[in-house]
Design an enzyme around this catalytic site. Structure first.
Site, PDB file in Angstrom:
ATOM      1  N   CYS A  45       0.579  -0.860  -0.247  1.00 62.28           N
ATOM      2  CA  CYS A  45       0.215   0.012   0.533  1.00 62.28           C
ATOM      3  C   CYS A  45       0.611   1.187  -0.206  1.00 62.28           C
ATOM      4  O   CYS A  45       0.600   2.549  -1.259  1.00 62.28           O
ATOM      5  CB  CYS A  45      -1.186  -0.305   1.368  1.00 62.28           C
ATOM      6  SG  CYS A  45      -0.486   0.129   3.141  1.00 62.28           S
ATOM      7  N   HIS A  62      -2.831   0.978   6.784  1.00 67.65           N
ATOM      8  CA  HIS A  62      -2.785   1.289   5.396  1.00 67.65           C
ATOM      9  C   HIS A  62      -2.977   2.629   4.689  1.00 67.65           C
ATOM     10  O   HIS A  62      -3.666   3.533   5.537  1.00 67.65           O
ATOM     11  CB  HIS A  62      -4.274   0.746   5.035  1.00 67.65           C
ATOM     12  CG  HIS A  62      -4.943   0.274   4.270  1.00 67.65           C
ATOM     13  ND1 HIS A  62      -3.610  -0.538   3.058  1.00 67.65           N
ATOM     14  CD2 HIS A  62      -5.572   0.155   3.616  1.00 67.65           C
ATOM     15  CE1 HIS A  62      -4.165  -0.840   2.069  1.00 67.65           C
ATOM     16  NE2 HIS A  62      -5.520   0.152   1.812  1.00 67.65           N
ATOM     17  N   HIS A 114      -5.719   1.654  -4.444  1.00 65.15           N
ATOM     18  CA  HIS A 114      -4.786   1.615  -3.053  1.00 65.15           C
ATOM     19  C   HIS A 114      -4.543   0.089  -3.434  1.00 65.15           C
ATOM     20  O   HIS A 114      -5.109  -0.901  -4.622  1.00 65.15           O
ATOM     21  CB  HIS A 114      -5.714   1.551  -1.652  1.00 65.15           C
ATOM     22  CG  HIS A 114      -6.912   0.215  -1.529  1.00 65.15           C
ATOM     23  ND1 HIS A 114      -6.853  -0.417  -0.688  1.00 65.15           N
ATOM     24  CD2 HIS A 114      -7.503  -0.101  -2.795  1.00 65.15           C
ATOM     25  CE1 HIS A 114      -8.038  -0.988  -0.700  1.00 65.15           C
ATOM     26  NE2 HIS A 114      -7.890  -1.496  -2.011  1.00 65.15           N
TER      27      HIS A 114
END
Length: 358
Positions: free
Chosen positions: A273, A321, A333
């Site tokens: 990520c 994240h 993402h």
């Protein structure tokens, strides 16, 4: 009365104690085996139970991945510093050896020419003026000798200090490499546990799990299967301090759609990520730090109602994240292991904050 007296307990001897300990250990193993057998007899976990546990494992694995990324960044810095110290030590050692050689040559020359005392040399000299000139040269040579000794001593000190620094840097590097290995082991354990749980699902249940995962909200239905949707150029408002750079970061993220998530990866063929967001903004000429918990502080914080394309959006309480906001409540993402870079709503995960790279 004596016949009814309870016999006195004798303390366990070393051998007896070891035997008892071994017996207890075997009993514990047997108990564990019994429980394991019982657990195998338990009903198979429901798909919802599997999903909940797998989601938790993936979240924990991603947190460990970000810690791994941070440790790797520090280990890489330590390794570069160590390499620099070693190269400088080699240069200083060469200079030391050159100074030593020059000093040795000068000392040998003086020894050969200065074997007689100055008074005797003056008395035997055919030309006293020539001798006086030579004596002046010898004095200057002595000055050079002293300077040479000073140079060698200075070089020795420099080399010694550099070697001490290199030894400390090496110890630091090894500590960071140990930390790196520990985070890697945690990630692999979490992913292996998730894989074992998913293996308990049928193909239909596995497909349902993938469909229920918020991260699985892939490309819009309007986009042909397997294609990458075009970036919404008409919906990229100017961002204070660099709207065009934000547009380039978003465009890069679009080109990454469909590429696999690989923990620790920063592209170009795969990403995690924070690796994706770092690569996207790097393509726009902006350098971001490596991890989610450092990227959130790399720019200006923005509220959820102020989001603009190119902003970094963060999730979970531990800021584990990150995605790249593209407008209309959507982000691009890299969700988790086993998935690919994709589109998803920003409200599909617990919100943690947003920042706008400078």
């Amino acid at each position: 009365m004596a016949s009814h007296r309870k016999p006195r307990q004798r303390p366990l001897s070393g051998g007896t104690a070891r035997t008892t300990a071994a017996t207890l250990a075997l009993a514990g193993a047997a108990t564990a085996t019994a429980f394991e057998g019982t657990s195998q007899a338990d009903p198979r976990p429901t798909p919802s139970q599997v999903k909940s546990e797998v989601d938790r494992l993936y979240e924990e694995a991603e947190a460990a991945t970000e810690q791994y990324n941070g440790a790797k960044e520090k280990a890489d810095e330590a390794e570069r510093a160590l390499t620099g110290l070693r190269e400088e030590t080699a240069r200083k050692t060469d200079q030391l050896n050159t100074a030593r050689s020059a000093l040795g040559t000068l000392a040998a020359s003086q020894y050969r020419s200065g074997s007689l005392g100055t008074a005797v040399q003056l008395a035997l000299a055919a030309d006293p003026q020539e001798y006086l000139s030579q004596a002046s040269f010898i004095t200057r040579a002595g000055d050079r000798n002293a300077a040479g000794i000073t140079t060698v001593r200075r070089r020795l000190d420099e080399v010694g200090k550099l070697r001490e620094q290199a030894a400390g840097q090496l110890a630091d590097l090894r500590a960071k490499q140990d930390e790196l290995s520990a985070h890697k082991a945690v990630i692999e354990d979490k992913l292996a546990a998730a894989k074992r749980l998913l293996a308990k699902l049928t193909a239909e249940e596995r497909a349902a799990y993938e469909a229920q995962t918020p991260a699985a909200s892939a490309s819009p239905a309007a986009a042909p299967s397997g294609s990458t949707p075009p970036p919404p150029w008409g919906h990229l408002p100017a961002v204070a301090g660099g709207g065009s750079r934000a547009a380039r970061a978003v465009a890069f993220a679009y080109t990454a759609i469909g590429k696999p998530y690989v923990w620790g990866a920063t592209g170009p063929g795969s990403f995690d990520c924070s690796g994706l967001t770092q690569a996207a903004w790097r393509s726009a000429g902006v350098s971001l730090p490596r991890t989610t918990y450092t990227q959130i502080n790399a720019g200006r914080r923005v509220s959820r109602d102020q989001l603009a394309p190119g902003d970094l959006v963060f999730f979970y309480s531990g800021v584990t994240h990150v995605g790249l906001y593209i407008g209309n409540g959507q982000m691009i993402h890299a969700p988790r292991p086993g998935s690919t870079v994709r589109l998803a709503p920003v409200d599909s995960m617990p919100w943690a904050g947003a920042s706008r790279p400078a």
